[in-house]
Design a protein around this motif. Structure first.
Motif, PDB file in Angstrom:
ATOM      1  N   ASN A 131      88.019  76.995  36.086  1.00 33.43           N
ATOM      2  CA  ASN A 131      88.397  76.684  37.470  1.00 33.43           C
ATOM      3  C   ASN A 131      89.070  77.879  38.138  1.00 33.43           C
ATOM      4  O   ASN A 131      88.774  78.202  39.294  1.00 33.43           O
ATOM      5  CB  ASN A 131      89.338  75.478  37.523  1.00 33.43           C
ATOM      6  CG  ASN A 131      88.620  74.176  37.280  1.00 33.43           C
ATOM      7  OD1 ASN A 131      87.413  74.080  37.404  1.00 33.43           O
ATOM      8  ND2 ASN A 131      89.377  73.157  36.924  1.00 33.43           N
ATOM      9  N   LEU A 132      89.969  78.533  37.421  1.00 36.30           N
ATOM     10  CA  LEU A 132      90.656  79.694  37.968  1.00 36.30           C
ATOM     11  C   LEU A 132      89.660  80.814  38.268  1.00 36.30           C
ATOM     12  O   LEU A 132      89.729  81.459  39.315  1.00 36.30           O
ATOM     13  CB  LEU A 132      91.740  80.173  36.996  1.00 36.30           C
ATOM     14  CG  LEU A 132      92.602  81.351  37.440  1.00 36.30           C
ATOM     15  CD1 LEU A 132      93.301  81.082  38.758  1.00 36.30           C
ATOM     16  CD2 LEU A 132      93.622  81.670  36.355  1.00 36.30           C
ATOM     17  N   ALA A 133      88.712  81.021  37.375  1.00 43.02           N
ATOM     18  CA  ALA A 133      87.697  82.063  37.586  1.00 43.02           C
ATOM     19  C   ALA A 133      86.835  81.747  38.804  1.00 43.02           C
ATOM     20  O   ALA A 133      86.495  82.650  39.587  1.00 43.02           O
ATOM     21  CB  ALA A 133      86.824  82.212  36.343  1.00 43.02           C
ATOM     22  N   LYS A 134      86.480  80.480  39.003  1.00 43.86           N
ATOM     23  CA  LYS A 134      85.683  80.089  40.174  1.00 43.86           C
ATOM     24  C   LYS A 134      86.430  80.377  41.465  1.00 43.86           C
ATOM     25  O   LYS A 134      85.855  80.883  42.429  1.00 43.86           O
ATOM     26  CB  LYS A 134      85.324  78.601  40.103  1.00 43.86           C
ATOM     27  CG  LYS A 134      84.253  78.263  39.112  1.00 43.86           C
ATOM     28  CD  LYS A 134      84.003  76.764  39.092  1.00 43.86           C
ATOM     29  CE  LYS A 134      83.026  76.377  38.020  1.00 43.86           C
ATOM     30  NZ  LYS A 134      82.851  74.906  37.946  1.00 43.86           N
ATOM     31  N   VAL A 135      87.704  80.050  41.496  1.00 40.96           N
ATOM     32  CA  VAL A 135      88.505  80.293  42.703  1.00 40.96           C
ATOM     33  C   VAL A 135      88.608  81.789  42.962  1.00 40.96           C
ATOM     34  O   VAL A 135      88.443  82.245  44.103  1.00 40.96           O
ATOM     35  CB  VAL A 135      89.902  79.642  42.580  1.00 40.96           C
ATOM     36  CG1 VAL A 135      90.810  80.074  43.711  1.00 40.96           C
ATOM     37  CG2 VAL A 135      89.771  78.123  42.567  1.00 40.96           C
ATOM     38  N   ARG A 136      88.875  82.556  41.922  1.00 38.83           N
ATOM     39  CA  ARG A 136      88.960  84.013  42.081  1.00 38.83           C
ATOM     40  C   ARG A 136      87.643  84.588  42.589  1.00 38.83           C
ATOM     41  O   ARG A 136      87.626  85.448  43.479  1.00 38.83           O
ATOM     42  CB  ARG A 136      89.320  84.677  40.751  1.00 38.83           C
ATOM     43  CG  ARG A 136      90.758  84.476  40.352  1.00 38.83           C
ATOM     44  CD  ARG A 136      91.081  85.123  39.012  1.00 38.83           C
ATOM     45  NE  ARG A 136      90.755  86.542  39.008  1.00 38.83           N
ATOM     46  CZ  ARG A 136      90.319  87.199  37.953  1.00 38.83           C
ATOM     47  NH1 ARG A 136      90.145  86.589  36.801  1.00 38.83           N
ATOM     48  NH2 ARG A 136      90.062  88.487  38.025  1.00 38.83           N
ATOM     49  N   LEU A 137      86.541  84.128  42.038  1.00 35.09           N
ATOM     50  CA  LEU A 137      85.230  84.607  42.452  1.00 35.09           C
ATOM     51  C   LEU A 137      84.965  84.264  43.914  1.00 35.09           C
ATOM     52  O   LEU A 137      84.520  85.113  44.695  1.00 35.09           O
ATOM     53  CB  LEU A 137      84.144  84.008  41.553  1.00 35.09           C
ATOM     54  CG  LEU A 137      82.719  84.446  41.824  1.00 35.09           C
ATOM     55  CD1 LEU A 137      82.554  85.938  41.543  1.00 35.09           C
ATOM     56  CD2 LEU A 137      81.759  83.641  40.944  1.00 35.09           C
ATOM     57  N   GLU A 138      85.245  83.036  44.296  1.00 40.24           N
ATOM     58  CA  GLU A 138      85.016  82.605  45.674  1.00 40.24           C
ATOM     59  C   GLU A 138      85.890  83.401  46.641  1.00 40.24           C
ATOM     60  O   GLU A 138      85.434  83.833  47.694  1.00 40.24           O
ATOM     61  CB  GLU A 138      85.301  81.108  45.803  1.00 40.24           C
ATOM     62  CG  GLU A 138      84.612  80.466  46.972  1.00 40.24           C
ATOM     63  CD  GLU A 138      83.107  80.619  46.932  1.00 40.24           C
ATOM     64  OE1 GLU A 138      82.541  81.071  47.953  1.00 40.24           O
ATOM     65  OE2 GLU A 138      82.482  80.301  45.904  1.00 40.24           O
ATOM     66  N   LEU A 139      87.138  83.604  46.271  1.00 44.38           N
ATOM     67  CA  LEU A 139      88.044  84.396  47.099  1.00 44.38           C
ATOM     68  C   LEU A 139      87.517  85.814  47.252  1.00 44.38           C
ATOM     69  O   LEU A 139      87.554  86.392  48.340  1.00 44.38           O
ATOM     70  CB  LEU A 139      89.441  84.403  46.481  1.00 44.38           C
ATOM     71  CG  LEU A 139      90.542  85.092  47.274  1.00 44.38           C
ATOM     72  CD1 LEU A 139      90.769  84.404  48.605  1.00 44.38           C
ATOM     73  CD2 LEU A 139      91.824  85.108  46.465  1.00 44.38           C
ATOM     74  N   ALA A 158      98.337  83.734  26.576  1.00 43.28           N
ATOM     75  CA  ALA A 158      98.884  82.522  25.951  1.00 43.28           C
ATOM     76  C   ALA A 158      97.867  81.882  25.010  1.00 43.28           C
ATOM     77  O   ALA A 158      98.228  81.298  23.989  1.00 43.28           O
ATOM     78  CB  ALA A 158      99.315  81.514  27.014  1.00 43.28           C
ATOM     79  N   GLY A 159      96.585  81.988  25.345  1.00 42.97           N
ATOM     80  CA  GLY A 159      95.553  81.369  24.528  1.00 42.97           C
ATOM     81  C   GLY A 159      95.538  79.858  24.689  1.00 42.97           C
ATOM     82  O   GLY A 159      96.266  79.295  25.505  1.00 42.97           O
ATOM     83  N   ALA A 160      94.715  79.209  23.902  1.00 40.56           N
ATOM     84  CA  ALA A 160      94.582  77.750  23.978  1.00 40.56           C
ATOM     85  C   ALA A 160      95.866  77.075  23.503  1.00 40.56           C
ATOM     86  O   ALA A 160      96.511  77.542  22.558  1.00 40.56           O
ATOM     87  CB  ALA A 160      93.400  77.279  23.146  1.00 40.56           C
ATOM     88  N   TYR A 182      91.954  74.055  28.110  1.00 37.14           N
ATOM     89  CA  TYR A 182      92.146  75.470  28.394  1.00 37.14           C
ATOM     90  C   TYR A 182      90.879  76.080  28.996  1.00 37.14           C
ATOM     91  O   TYR A 182      90.937  76.776  30.015  1.00 37.14           O
ATOM     92  CB  TYR A 182      92.541  76.194  27.107  1.00 37.14           C
ATOM     93  CG  TYR A 182      92.680  77.681  27.239  1.00 37.14           C
ATOM     94  CD1 TYR A 182      93.837  78.240  27.773  1.00 37.14           C
ATOM     95  CD2 TYR A 182      91.670  78.538  26.816  1.00 37.14           C
ATOM     96  CE1 TYR A 182      93.981  79.618  27.890  1.00 37.14           C
ATOM     97  CE2 TYR A 182      91.801  79.909  26.929  1.00 37.14           C
ATOM     98  CZ  TYR A 182      92.957  80.438  27.464  1.00 37.14           C
ATOM     99  OH  TYR A 182      93.086  81.794  27.582  1.00 37.14           O
ATOM    100  N   ARG A 183      89.718  75.809  28.384  1.00 41.52           N
ATOM    101  CA  ARG A 183      88.451  76.349  28.899  1.00 41.52           C
ATOM    102  C   ARG A 183      88.192  75.867  30.319  1.00 41.52           C
ATOM    103  O   ARG A 183      87.771  76.638  31.181  1.00 41.52           O
ATOM    104  CB  ARG A 183      87.290  75.977  27.983  1.00 41.52           C
ATOM    105  CG  ARG A 183      87.166  76.868  26.771  1.00 41.52           C
ATOM    106  CD  ARG A 183      85.829  76.697  26.059  1.00 41.52           C
ATOM    107  NE  ARG A 183      85.614  75.337  25.591  1.00 41.52           N
ATOM    108  CZ  ARG A 183      85.957  74.875  24.395  1.00 41.52           C
ATOM    109  NH1 ARG A 183      86.533  75.680  23.535  1.00 41.52           N
ATOM    110  NH2 ARG A 183      85.725  73.632  24.055  1.00 41.52           N
TER     111      ARG A 183
END
Length: 176
Positions: free
Chosen positions: A105-113, A87-89, A99-100
Motif C-alpha cells: 500500500n505504501l509503495a502504491k501511494v508513493r508511486l502514484e504521488l 523493522a522487517g515483518a 507487513y507485505r
C-alpha cells in the motif's frame, strides 16, 4: 478548484504523518518493542508540511509550490518505507502477510504521488485556469492518495499488532 484538490491531499498527508507521544519501555514483549520501533521511525521522519501557497496572480509559482509540497510528502513516504524495511515483518501470527500488504500500500501511494508530480511538472501551465485544469486531471489520483491513512493504520488491521501499538508509549497518537 486548486484549494479543494490541495485540501484533499493535505488531509491524507496529515493522516500519514501525524506524530505524537514519547517515552519508551524496553521491558515490553517483542511485538510491542517492534511496534515502538515503527512508531519511533514514523515520528522521526514526520515533519510538519504546510499546504503550498497558491498565488492567484502567478500560476507557475503556485505550481512550483505544489511540486515542492508533493516532493516533501514523497520524501516522508520514502523514509517511512525505509524504516519499515529496517523493522522487517512483525513477530505476530499473520505478521508477514500484514507487513507485505502494508509495504504494498505504501509503495502504491508513493508511486502514484510520483506520477502526479511528474505529470504536473510536464503540464503546460500559463495561468490559473491551466493550473486548475492540470490539477483537475489528477484529482482521481490525488483522491486515492488522500484516503490513505498510513502504514501504522494498515499494520493495526492485525489484532495482535493493534494491541502492541496501543501498549507502546511511542505509538500514542500515531496512525490513529
Amino acid at each position: 478548484m486548486v484549494p479543494r484538490v490541495l485540501g484533499g491531499v493535505a488531509l491524507g498527508c496529515a493522516l500519514v504523518v501525524s506524530p505524537a507521544g514519547c517515552g519508551g519501555d524496553e521491558k515490553n514483549d517483542a511485538k510491542t518493542v517492534w511496534a515502538a520501533r515503527v512508531c519511533d521511525g514514523v515520528k522521526r521522519n514526520a515533519k510538519r508540511i504546510s499546504l503550498p501557497t497558491v498565488d492567484q496572480r502567478d500560476a507557475r509559482k503556485s505550481r512550483a509550490a505544489i511540486l515542492t509540497f508533493l516532493g516533501d510528502m514523497g520524501g516522508q513516504l520514502q523514509a517511512q518505507a525505509a524504516d519499515l524495511d529496517a523493522a522487517g515483518a512483525p513477530p505476530v501470527a499473520g505478521g508477514k502477510a500484514t507487513y507485505r500488504a502494508t509495504v504494498t500500500n505504501l509503495a502504491k501511494v508513493r508511486l502514484e504521488l510520483g506520477h502526479v508530480s511528474a505529470d504536473l511538472r510536464r503540464a503546460q501551465v500559463t495561468d490559473m485556469n491551466s493550473l486548475a485544469k492540470a490539477l483537475r486531471s489528477y484529482q482521481a489520483r490525488m483522491g486515492a492518495f488522500a484516503s490513505y491513512q498510513g502504514p501504522v493504520k494498515d499494520l493495526r488491521a492485525n489484532t495482535e499488532l493493534d494491541e502492541a501499538f496501543r501498549k507502546a508509549p511511542q505509538c500514542q497518537g500515531v496512525g490513529t
